[in-house]
Design an enzyme around this catalytic site. Structure first.
Site, short mmCIF file in Angstrom:
data_model
loop_
_atom_site.label_atom_id
_atom_site.label_comp_id
_atom_site.label_asym_id
_atom_site.label_seq_id
_atom_site.Cartn_x
_atom_site.Cartn_y
_atom_site.Cartn_z
N SER A 120 5.68 -3.79 -23.30
CA SER A 120 5.10 -4.57 -24.39
C SER A 120 3.59 -4.58 -24.36
CB SER A 120 5.52 -6.03 -24.25
OG SER A 120 6.88 -6.18 -24.43
N HIS A 141 7.49 1.68 -27.97
CA HIS A 141 7.64 0.23 -27.96
C HIS A 141 8.49 -0.25 -29.15
CE1 HIS A 141 5.54 -3.96 -28.15
NE2 HIS A 141 6.70 -4.02 -27.52
N GLU A 153 6.16 1.15 -32.00
CA GLU A 153 4.77 1.53 -31.70
C GLU A 153 4.83 2.72 -30.75
OE1 GLU A 153 1.41 -1.90 -31.49
OE2 GLU A 153 3.04 -2.19 -30.09
N ASN A 191 1.38 -6.94 -29.69
CA ASN A 191 1.27 -8.14 -28.85
C ASN A 191 -0.16 -8.65 -28.69
OD1 ASN A 191 3.93 -8.93 -28.30
ND2 ASN A 191 4.16 -7.05 -27.11
N1 CAA Z 1 21.00 -8.12 -32.69
C1 CAA Z 1 21.46 -7.34 -33.70
N2 CAA Z 1 21.47 -7.72 -35.00
C2 CAA Z 1 21.03 -8.96 -35.27
C3 CAA Z 1 20.54 -9.83 -34.28
C4 CAA Z 1 20.55 -9.37 -32.94
N3 CAA Z 1 20.09 -10.13 -31.92
N4 CAA Z 1 20.17 -10.99 -34.86
C5 CAA Z 1 20.39 -10.85 -36.18
N5 CAA Z 1 20.91 -9.63 -36.43
C6 CAA Z 1 21.26 -9.07 -37.75
C7 CAA Z 1 22.38 -9.84 -38.42
O1 CAA Z 1 23.63 -9.29 -38.07
C8 CAA Z 1 22.09 -9.62 -39.89
O2 CAA Z 1 22.51 -8.33 -40.25
P1 CAA Z 1 22.97 -7.97 -41.75
O3 CAA Z 1 21.89 -8.43 -42.66
O4 CAA Z 1 23.11 -6.51 -41.69
O5 CAA Z 1 24.21 -8.70 -41.94
C9 CAA Z 1 20.56 -9.61 -39.95
O6 CAA Z 1 20.13 -9.27 -38.61
C10 CAA Z 1 20.00 -10.95 -40.38
O7 CAA Z 1 20.50 -11.93 -39.47
P2 CAA Z 1 20.79 -13.45 -39.83
O8 CAA Z 1 21.08 -13.57 -41.30
O9 CAA Z 1 21.81 -13.98 -38.88
O10 CAA Z 1 19.47 -14.19 -39.42
P3 CAA Z 1 18.02 -14.06 -39.97
O11 CAA Z 1 17.97 -13.72 -41.41
O12 CAA Z 1 17.34 -15.28 -39.49
O13 CAA Z 1 17.41 -12.80 -39.18
C11 CAA Z 1 16.11 -12.02 -37.41
C12 CAA Z 1 17.39 -12.73 -37.81
C13 CAA Z 1 16.11 -10.60 -37.98
C14 CAA Z 1 16.09 -11.96 -35.89
C15 CAA Z 1 14.89 -12.81 -38.00
O14 CAA Z 1 14.98 -14.16 -37.59
C16 CAA Z 1 13.57 -12.26 -37.57
O15 CAA Z 1 13.08 -11.27 -38.13
N6 CAA Z 1 12.94 -12.89 -36.56
C17 CAA Z 1 11.65 -12.46 -36.03
C18 CAA Z 1 11.88 -11.28 -35.09
C19 CAA Z 1 10.60 -10.74 -34.56
O16 CAA Z 1 9.50 -11.17 -34.86
N7 CAA Z 1 10.74 -9.74 -33.68
C20 CAA Z 1 9.63 -9.17 -32.98
C21 CAA Z 1 9.49 -9.88 -31.65
S1 CAA Z 1 8.09 -9.30 -30.77
C22 CAA Z 1 8.61 -7.89 -30.08
O17 CAA Z 1 9.73 -7.47 -30.16
C23 CAA Z 1 7.58 -7.14 -29.30
C24 CAA Z 1 7.37 -7.55 -27.90
O18 CAA Z 1 6.94 -6.70 -27.14
C25 CAA Z 1 7.58 -8.92 -27.41
P1 NAD Z 2 15.44 -8.51 -19.88
O1 NAD Z 2 15.04 -9.50 -18.86
O2 NAD Z 2 16.39 -8.91 -20.96
O3 NAD Z 2 16.05 -7.21 -19.16
C1 NAD Z 2 15.45 -6.52 -18.13
C2 NAD Z 2 16.55 -5.77 -17.38
O4 NAD Z 2 15.96 -4.90 -16.41
C3 NAD Z 2 17.51 -6.69 -16.61
O5 NAD Z 2 18.84 -6.40 -17.04
C4 NAD Z 2 17.28 -6.34 -15.15
O6 NAD Z 2 18.46 -6.40 -14.37
C5 NAD Z 2 16.79 -4.90 -15.27
N1 NAD Z 2 15.99 -4.45 -14.14
C6 NAD Z 2 14.94 -5.09 -13.53
N2 NAD Z 2 14.43 -4.33 -12.54
C7 NAD Z 2 15.16 -3.19 -12.54
C8 NAD Z 2 15.13 -2.01 -11.74
N3 NAD Z 2 14.24 -1.87 -10.77
N4 NAD Z 2 16.04 -1.02 -12.01
C9 NAD Z 2 16.94 -1.17 -12.99
N5 NAD Z 2 17.02 -2.26 -13.79
C10 NAD Z 2 16.15 -3.25 -13.54
O7 NAD Z 2 14.08 -7.97 -20.50
P2 NAD Z 2 13.83 -7.35 -21.97
O8 NAD Z 2 13.49 -8.45 -22.88
O9 NAD Z 2 14.93 -6.40 -22.30
O10 NAD Z 2 12.47 -6.54 -21.69
C11 NAD Z 2 12.47 -5.29 -21.07
C12 NAD Z 2 11.16 -4.56 -21.36
O11 NAD Z 2 10.99 -4.44 -22.78
C13 NAD Z 2 9.91 -5.29 -20.84
O12 NAD Z 2 8.95 -4.33 -20.46
C14 NAD Z 2 9.44 -6.05 -22.07
O13 NAD Z 2 8.08 -6.35 -22.05
C15 NAD Z 2 9.76 -5.04 -23.16
N6 NAD Z 2 9.94 -5.61 -24.49
C16 NAD Z 2 10.53 -6.83 -24.66
C17 NAD Z 2 10.69 -7.34 -25.93
C18 NAD Z 2 11.35 -8.67 -26.14
O14 NAD Z 2 11.24 -9.23 -27.23
N7 NAD Z 2 12.04 -9.23 -25.17
C19 NAD Z 2 10.27 -6.61 -27.04
C20 NAD Z 2 9.69 -5.34 -26.84
C21 NAD Z 2 9.52 -4.86 -25.56
#
Ligand code: CAA
Ligand code: NAD
Length: 284
Positions: A120, A141, A153, A191
């Site tokens: 991330s 990503h 990304e 991020n």
């Molecule tokens: N896995 C798979 N499919 C999922 C799901 C999940 N965890 N959650 C929801 N869905 C699907 C549903 O099945 C539904 O599909 P259909 O439209 O095909 O039927 C669709 O997504 C919409 O779901 P819901 O109607 O139940 O709920 P919603 O409209 O609130 O949408 C959401 C759910 C798409 C998660 C929405 O809340 C959302 O966009 N949230 C923000 C997500 C976001 O910002 N993600 C980025 C996080 S940051 C990141 O990923 C980067 C990082 O490195 C941290």
């Molecule tokens: P998570 O905690 O759900 O899963 C991580 C998994 O890695 C666990 O199942 C753990 O058992 C496994 N693991 C840890 N060390 C290991 C090793 N040495 N060998 C094999 N498996 C090992 O975490 P996540 O949310 O799936 O995130 C995973 C990666 O994806 C991170 O780098 C995170 O920053 C990135 N990411 C996360 C998100 C998010 O929204 N959570 C979105 C984009 C990218």
């Protein structure tokens, strides 16, 4: 470069989603996790997601079984690596753990294999430097939830070859995603923009400006965000949020990125959000 077989390392929320979209795009997938219960949990989520597609009439039962049949699981890195054309690493957001895995992958994978990280925020160049093939290391990503979110990304390290970049871009498109190229700086674009907003929302709770519910309502109703920032933080994982903030803080050396003490406290308590059953909210 032709990709047929993909190793996915880590079967958490991201790894299982990546395995699902890769198998649905026709690739043979080997999903690896060191924790057997995570492999089971990851496969159960994939089965449930595909099952929903069948229920909604978007996928035949046969197709679901074909996709599931393309995913092999293992707890041995070697099994996921030895015949892979490309490996996507999705383990915990920690540089030491990731470089350890990349070092091993470098020695286990065929010489033509591309090594991608779903990190991330961590520098791709530093991860690549742990291997003897930095030209074949790249950031891929995905966003959470992987089956739903369109963005990938794509991040080149300093040495990433153009052909590797092109292959990964085409792969993302074949998985139904839209690749966007960004440069290798802490947090990339996603991020660097998202996580300070989440951190600020946590500060608002920490300083008593509002309850988590109120902060989320403001951002949902006022800014049309699909989830409020604290619901989203719980969804991402508070451990991952903290790791990302630390990477931004350390990478830029700027106090504007300092992680909120309340975020640290929750992670120390094991309140990691949805995945641990408790974060800013309690989950059943
Ligand atoms: N896995 C798979 N499919 C999922 C799901 C999940 N965890 N959650 C929801 N869905 C699907 C549903 O099945 C539904 O599909 P259909 O439209 O095909 O039927 C669709 O997504 C919409 O779901 P819901 O109607 O139940 O709920 P919603 O409209 O609130 O949408 C959401 C759910 C798409 C998660 C929405 O809340 C959302 O966009 N949230 C923000 C997500 C976001 O910002 N993600 C980025 C996080 S940051 C990141 O990923 C980067 C990082 O490195 C941290
Ligand atoms: P998570 O905690 O759900 O899963 C991580 C998994 O890695 C666990 O199942 C753990 O058992 C496994 N693991 C840890 N060390 C290991 C090793 N040495 N060998 C094999 N498996 C090992 O975490 P996540 O949310 O799936 O995130 C995973 C990666 O994806 C991170 O780098 C995170 O920053 C990135 N990411 C996360 C998100 C998010 O929204 N959570 C979105 C984009 C990218």
């Amino acid at each position: 470069m032709e990709i047929k077989r993909i190793g996915v390392i880590g079967a958490g929320q991201m790894g299982s989603g990546i395995a699902q979209v890769a198998a649905a795009a026709g690739y043979a997938v080997v999903l690896m996790d060191m924790a057997p219960e995570q492999l089971e949990k990851g496969m159960a989520i994939i089965r449930k997601n595909l099952g929903r597609q069948v229920e909604k009439g978007r996928m035949a039962e046969e197709e679901k079984e074909t996709i599931l049949g393309r995913i092999q699981t293992t707890h041995e890195l070697e099994v996921a690596a030895t015949e892979a054309d490309l490996v996507i690493e999705a383990v915990v957001e920690n540089m030491e753990v990731k470089t350890g895995i990349f070092r091993q992958l470098d020695s286990l994978c065929p010489s033509h294999a591309i090594l991608a990280s779903n990190t991330s925020s961590l520098p791709i160049t530093e991860i690549a430097a742990a291997t003897k093939r930095p030209e074949k290391v790249i950031g891929m990503h995905f966003m959470n939830p992987v089956p739903v979110m369109k963005l990938v990304e794509v991040i080149r390290g300093l040495a990433t070859a153009d052909a590797v970049f092109q292959t990964v871009k085409e792969l993302a498109i074949r998985m139904g995603k839209e690749p966007v190229e960004v440069n290798d700086f802490p947090g990339f674009v996603s991020n660097r923009v998202l996580m300070p907003m989440i951190n600020e929302a946590i500060y608002a709770v920490y300083e008593g400006v509002a309850t988590p519910e109120a902060v989320d309502q403001v951002m949902k109703l006022g800014m049309n965000h699909p989830m409020g920032p604290l619901t989203l933080a719980d969804f991402i994982g508070l451990d991952t949020c903290l790791y990302i903030m630390e990477t931004l803080y350390e990478g830029f050396g700027d106090s504007k990125y300092r992680p909120c003490p309340l975020l640290r406290k929750y992670v120390k308590a094991g309140w990691l959000g949805r995945k641990s059953g408790r974060g800013f909210y309690v989950y059943e």
